[in-house]
Enzyme design. Sequence first.
Site, mmCIF file in Angstrom:
data_model
loop_
_atom_site.group_PDB
_atom_site.id
_atom_site.type_symbol
_atom_site.label_atom_id
_atom_site.label_comp_id
_atom_site.label_asym_id
_atom_site.label_seq_id
_atom_site.Cartn_x
_atom_site.Cartn_y
_atom_site.Cartn_z
ATOM 1 N N PHE A 170 0.656 8.745 -6.523
ATOM 2 C CA PHE A 170 1.828 8.865 -5.659
ATOM 3 C C PHE A 170 2.658 7.586 -5.518
ATOM 4 C CE2 PHE A 170 3.699 8.221 -1.454
ATOM 5 C CZ PHE A 170 4.733 9.134 -1.556
ATOM 6 N N THR A 211 0.822 -1.217 0.000
ATOM 7 C CA THR A 211 0.000 0.000 0.000
ATOM 8 C C THR A 211 0.855 1.266 0.000
ATOM 9 O OG1 THR A 211 -0.132 0.052 2.413
ATOM 10 C CG2 THR A 211 -1.852 -1.191 1.258
HETATM 11 O O1 RIB Z 1 -2.064 7.852 -3.747
HETATM 12 C C1 RIB Z 1 -2.546 7.342 -2.550
HETATM 13 C C2 RIB Z 1 -1.521 6.458 -1.888
HETATM 14 O O2 RIB Z 1 -0.340 7.222 -1.580
HETATM 15 C C3 RIB Z 1 -1.934 5.844 -0.586
HETATM 16 O O3 RIB Z 1 -1.351 4.572 -0.485
HETATM 17 C C4 RIB Z 1 -1.345 6.770 0.432
HETATM 18 O O4 RIB Z 1 -1.183 6.167 1.695
HETATM 19 C C5 RIB Z 1 -0.030 7.100 -0.204
HETATM 20 O O5 RIB Z 1 0.880 6.046 0.012
HETATM 21 CA CA CA Z 2 -0.055 4.128 1.546
#
Ligand code: RIB
Ligand code: CA
Length: 334
Positions: A184, A143
């Site tokens: 991201f 994640t």
């Molecule tokens: O773009 C969203 C992601 O970026 C999520 O996993 C948040 O926690 C960051 O890691």
């Molecule tokens: Ca994350």
Amino acid sequence: MSDKMKVILDCDTGSDDAVAIMMAILSPKIDLLGVTTVAGNKEINFTTDNTLRVVDMLRSDTPVYRGCATSMVAKLLPNRHGDYTGMTGVKADKLDEKGEVISYHHDCLPMPAPVSREQPEHGVWWLIDTLMKSEGDITLIPTGPLTNIGMALRLEPRIAEKIKQIIFMGGGFKVFNATAASEFNIWADPEAAQIVLTSGVRTITMVPLDATHQANFTREDEAELRKIGTPLAIAVADLLDERIVAYNAYQPQDLPDSAPLHDALCVAYLLDPEVLRDVRHMRVDVDMSGGFADGQTICDTRAYPDRPENCYVALGADRLRFSRMVIDMIRAFR
Ligand code: RIB
Ligand code: CA
């Protein structure tokens, strides 16, 4: 023999990762073997500390392994990450009424400092050892940036055959947040993401922003959590409040006064596949050009792609099914 699903989470713990970890610990259907940490939302010291906070808050003995502190190669080229402050890929430059910077993730989660300690082994080596000794029955749920998983695959490519499936939060089909073309987690380490996507792992599912932004939590959800009133429910309500304030400031959502809990949707999908909608099998590659599309997940929607399909991509989600699952799990913990 236990019929629980064996899971390893790999997190840059942050507020939405925190809820993903909670769900994996709380679900009676999951045997959480460990959590590896990676830099992303915050530096590795914070993401590791935050992971331990969550584990402690749930009185769990889940082991936590510190992983990589920086991307595989992306940061070697300063221009690739030139325009952004901090590590988050999003400029956090607005102040709230108290004069504090509005942010999706503060350094430390609103939970007591951890008492338990991280394991001595590096997260990448632990991943390799654990997967190699396994019977091909472990699901990986990354994640954050895919640095640890990419590194593990480079060090020991045979783990690809051992991984049952990967369900990762990241990427965008038509929705982006770090740059005009990228999400991201993928933007933070595009090479690692490409290694994962081309690893040959049997089943890879990408849960992109297009899905997570359809599964937002609202002020009503926050109020329901506050009504539950346990320390866990209050902590999640506080996280939610922070996130809604930040999304209203930087990325107002179609559903007013709401915010996604991106990472938790991956765990929800493992528990109930119906929570994701419109899941399509596609060819997905990552742009690593260093140009405008650096970190973009390029999803080939053509009838005859040049390269074989390698990834299931979720384009939708069932918001109420997801929020009900999360809130019910939190309510059940005393
Ligand atoms: O773009 C969203 C992601 O970026 C999520 O996993 C948040 O926690 C960051 O890691
Ligand atoms: Ca994350």
